[in-house]
Motif scaffolding. Structure first.
Motif, PDB file in Angstrom:
ATOM      1  N   ALA A  52     -16.330 -39.338   4.533  1.00 55.62           N
ATOM      2  CA  ALA A  52     -17.688 -39.681   4.098  1.00 55.62           C
ATOM      3  C   ALA A  52     -18.219 -40.854   4.917  1.00 55.62           C
ATOM      4  N   TRP A  53     -17.386 -41.861   5.121  1.00 54.88           N
ATOM      5  CA  TRP A  53     -17.808 -43.031   5.894  1.00 54.88           C
ATOM      6  C   TRP A  53     -18.108 -42.647   7.340  1.00 54.88           C
ATOM      7  N   LYS A  54     -17.258 -41.823   7.928  1.00 54.61           N
ATOM      8  CA  LYS A  54     -17.469 -41.403   9.318  1.00 54.61           C
ATOM      9  C   LYS A  54     -18.817 -40.699   9.464  1.00 54.61           C
ATOM     10  N   THR A  55     -19.160 -39.875   8.481  1.00 54.12           N
ATOM     11  CA  THR A  55     -20.432 -39.146   8.515  1.00 54.12           C
ATOM     12  C   THR A  55     -21.620 -40.082   8.355  1.00 54.12           C
ATOM     13  N   LEU A  56     -21.542 -40.992   7.406  1.00 57.90           N
ATOM     14  CA  LEU A  56     -22.700 -41.835   7.080  1.00 57.90           C
ATOM     15  C   LEU A  56     -22.817 -43.088   7.949  1.00 57.90           C
ATOM     16  N   ALA A  57     -21.750 -43.482   8.624  1.00 56.38           N
ATOM     17  CA  ALA A  57     -21.794 -44.686   9.453  1.00 56.38           C
ATOM     18  C   ALA A  57     -22.561 -44.458  10.751  1.00 56.38           C
ATOM     19  N   ASP A  58     -22.547 -43.245  11.253  1.00 54.21           N
ATOM     20  CA  ASP A  58     -23.251 -42.910  12.498  1.00 54.21           C
ATOM     21  C   ASP A  58     -24.677 -42.479  12.143  1.00 54.21           C
ATOM     22  N   PRO A  59     -25.693 -43.231  12.602  1.00 55.83           N
ATOM     23  CA  PRO A  59     -27.090 -42.920  12.221  1.00 55.83           C
ATOM     24  C   PRO A  59     -27.511 -41.481  12.558  1.00 55.83           C
ATOM     25  N   LYS A  60     -27.104 -40.999  13.716  1.00 56.73           N
ATOM     26  CA  LYS A  60     -27.470 -39.633  14.111  1.00 56.73           C
ATOM     27  C   LYS A  60     -26.798 -38.608  13.190  1.00 56.73           C
ATOM     28  N   GLU A  61     -25.536 -38.834  12.913  1.00 55.52           N
ATOM     29  CA  GLU A  61     -24.780 -37.936  12.026  1.00 55.52           C
ATOM     30  C   GLU A  61     -25.335 -38.009  10.603  1.00 55.52           C
ATOM     31  N   ARG A  62     -25.729 -39.207  10.191  1.00 59.45           N
ATOM     32  CA  ARG A  62     -26.286 -39.378   8.841  1.00 59.45           C
ATOM     33  C   ARG A  62     -27.615 -38.624   8.702  1.00 59.45           C
ATOM     34  N   ARG A  63     -28.480 -38.684   9.709  1.00 64.02           N
ATOM     35  CA  ARG A  63     -29.741 -37.936   9.658  1.00 64.02           C
ATOM     36  C   ARG A  63     -29.482 -36.436   9.559  1.00 64.02           C
ATOM     37  N   ARG A  64     -28.543 -35.968  10.349  1.00 66.06           N
ATOM     38  CA  ARG A  64     -28.192 -34.540  10.314  1.00 66.06           C
ATOM     39  C   ARG A  64     -27.651 -34.163   8.925  1.00 66.06           C
ATOM     40  N   LEU A  99     -23.379 -49.143   2.371  1.00 71.06           N
ATOM     41  CA  LEU A  99     -22.386 -48.088   2.590  1.00 71.06           C
ATOM     42  C   LEU A  99     -21.066 -48.679   3.065  1.00 71.06           C
ATOM     43  N   ARG A 100     -21.156 -49.626   4.008  1.00 72.64           N
ATOM     44  CA  ARG A 100     -19.954 -50.258   4.569  1.00 72.64           C
ATOM     45  C   ARG A 100     -19.200 -51.034   3.493  1.00 72.64           C
ATOM     46  N   GLN A 101     -19.915 -51.770   2.700  1.00 73.49           N
ATOM     47  CA  GLN A 101     -19.300 -52.573   1.631  1.00 73.49           C
ATOM     48  C   GLN A 101     -18.565 -51.659   0.645  1.00 73.49           C
ATOM     49  N   SER A 102     -19.196 -50.574   0.264  1.00 75.94           N
ATOM     50  CA  SER A 102     -18.575 -49.628  -0.659  1.00 75.94           C
ATOM     51  C   SER A 102     -17.351 -48.967  -0.026  1.00 75.94           C
ATOM     52  N   TYR A 103     -17.481 -48.597   1.255  1.00 76.41           N
ATOM     53  CA  TYR A 103     -16.353 -47.979   1.965  1.00 76.41           C
ATOM     54  C   TYR A 103     -15.153 -48.919   1.995  1.00 76.41           C
ATOM     55  N   ILE A 104     -15.387 -50.172   2.331  1.00 78.41           N
ATOM     56  CA  ILE A 104     -14.283 -51.136   2.421  1.00 78.41           C
ATOM     57  C   ILE A 104     -13.599 -51.313   1.065  1.00 78.41           C
ATOM     58  N   ALA A 105     -14.388 -51.421   0.007  1.00 83.89           N
ATOM     59  CA  ALA A 105     -13.812 -51.592  -1.337  1.00 83.89           C
ATOM     60  C   ALA A 105     -12.978 -50.371  -1.731  1.00 83.89           C
ATOM     61  N   LEU A 106     -13.509 -49.183  -1.480  1.00 84.32           N
ATOM     62  CA  LEU A 106     -12.773 -47.956  -1.827  1.00 84.32           C
ATOM     63  C   LEU A 106     -11.550 -47.766  -0.932  1.00 84.32           C
ATOM     64  N   ALA A 107     -11.680 -48.098   0.338  1.00 84.31           N
ATOM     65  CA  ALA A 107     -10.546 -47.971   1.258  1.00 84.31           C
ATOM     66  C   ALA A 107      -9.406 -48.888   0.836  1.00 84.31           C
ATOM     67  N   ARG A 108      -9.736 -50.084   0.431  1.00 83.28           N
ATOM     68  CA  ARG A 108      -8.695 -51.017  -0.049  1.00 83.28           C
ATOM     69  C   ARG A 108      -8.003 -50.473  -1.298  1.00 83.28           C
ATOM     70  N   GLN A 109      -8.778 -49.822  -2.140  1.00 82.09           N
ATOM     71  CA  GLN A 109      -8.240 -49.300  -3.398  1.00 82.09           C
ATOM     72  C   GLN A 109      -7.366 -48.072  -3.170  1.00 82.09           C
ATOM     73  N   TYR A 110      -7.758 -47.183  -2.248  1.00 82.72           N
ATOM     74  CA  TYR A 110      -7.075 -45.903  -2.117  1.00 82.72           C
ATOM     75  C   TYR A 110      -6.251 -45.728  -0.840  1.00 82.72           C
ATOM     76  N   HIS A 111      -6.244 -46.718   0.041  1.00 80.88           N
ATOM     77  CA  HIS A 111      -5.472 -46.581   1.273  1.00 80.88           C
ATOM     78  C   HIS A 111      -4.003 -46.364   0.914  1.00 80.88           C
ATOM     79  N   PRO A 112      -3.337 -45.410   1.583  1.00 83.28           N
ATOM     80  CA  PRO A 112      -1.930 -45.114   1.267  1.00 83.28           C
ATOM     81  C   PRO A 112      -1.018 -46.342   1.313  1.00 83.28           C
ATOM     82  N   ASP A 113      -1.268 -47.264   2.247  1.00 85.87           N
ATOM     83  CA  ASP A 113      -0.433 -48.473   2.323  1.00 85.87           C
ATOM     84  C   ASP A 113      -0.649 -49.382   1.116  1.00 85.87           C
ATOM     85  N   ALA A 114      -1.834 -49.322   0.537  1.00 84.43           N
ATOM     86  CA  ALA A 114      -2.140 -50.186  -0.609  1.00 84.43           C
ATOM     87  C   ALA A 114      -1.527 -49.653  -1.898  1.00 84.43           C
ATOM     88  N   THR A 115      -1.146 -48.384  -1.906  1.00 85.49           N
ATOM     89  CA  THR A 115      -0.627 -47.795  -3.147  1.00 85.49           C
ATOM     90  C   THR A 115       0.889 -47.584  -3.120  1.00 85.49           C
TER      91      THR A 115
END
Length: 138
Positions: free
Chosen positions: A55-67, A18-34
């Motif tokens: 999406a990352w904030k939700t899935l990065a936290d184990p408790k939040e991800r379970r919910r 999840l983290r690897q995918s988030y970092i790749a997408l963040a680099r691609q779509y971050h406002p400073d990168a565009t």
């Protein structure tokens, strides 16, 4: 779309995936990168980045991800139950139509005929009683 779909990951993805995918997408779509790129819609990119960050904030936290996973499962269950109910109701409509035609409709017709007869009888009785009371007394 689910948070997993936004991050292009399976629902059983590990934290590292999840983290690897988030970092790749963040680099691609971050406002400073565009900034300054002519082929990129900055508003779309900003909205997309916001969606990815949420999406990352939700899935990065184990408790939040379970919910979140329980919510997805509950939604899927509700969708399945709705489909089943729809299928059952479609199958039941012909049966209900026959039941109405063979049982309810004759009952209503008999009840209505009986009610109509009762009303006519009551009207006749009232009329007869009124005629008797209007008759001249000797």
């Amino acid at each position: 779309r689910t948070a997993y779909q936004i991050l292009n990951c399976a629902t059983n993805a590990t934290y590292a995936e999840l983290r690897q995918s988030y970092i790749a997408l963040a680099r691609q779509y971050h406002p400073d990168a565009t900034i300054g790129k002519s082929d990129v819609d900055e508003e779309f990119s900003s909205d997309k980045f916001s969606e990815i960050a949420t999406a990352w904030k939700t899935l990065a936290d184990p408790k939040e991800r379970r919910r979140y996973d329980r919510t997805i499962q509950a939604d899927a269950f509700a969708d399945d139950m709705e489909k089943i109910a729809t299928q059952l109701s479609k199958a039941a409509i012909p049966t209900l139509g026959k039941l109405f035609e063979n049982v309810a409709l004759p009952f209503i017709e008999k009840a209505s005929a009986s009610t109509a007869k009762s009303v006519k009888y009551a009207a006749r009785e009232i009329s007869n009683n009124m005629n008797k009371s209007d008759a001249p007394k000797p």
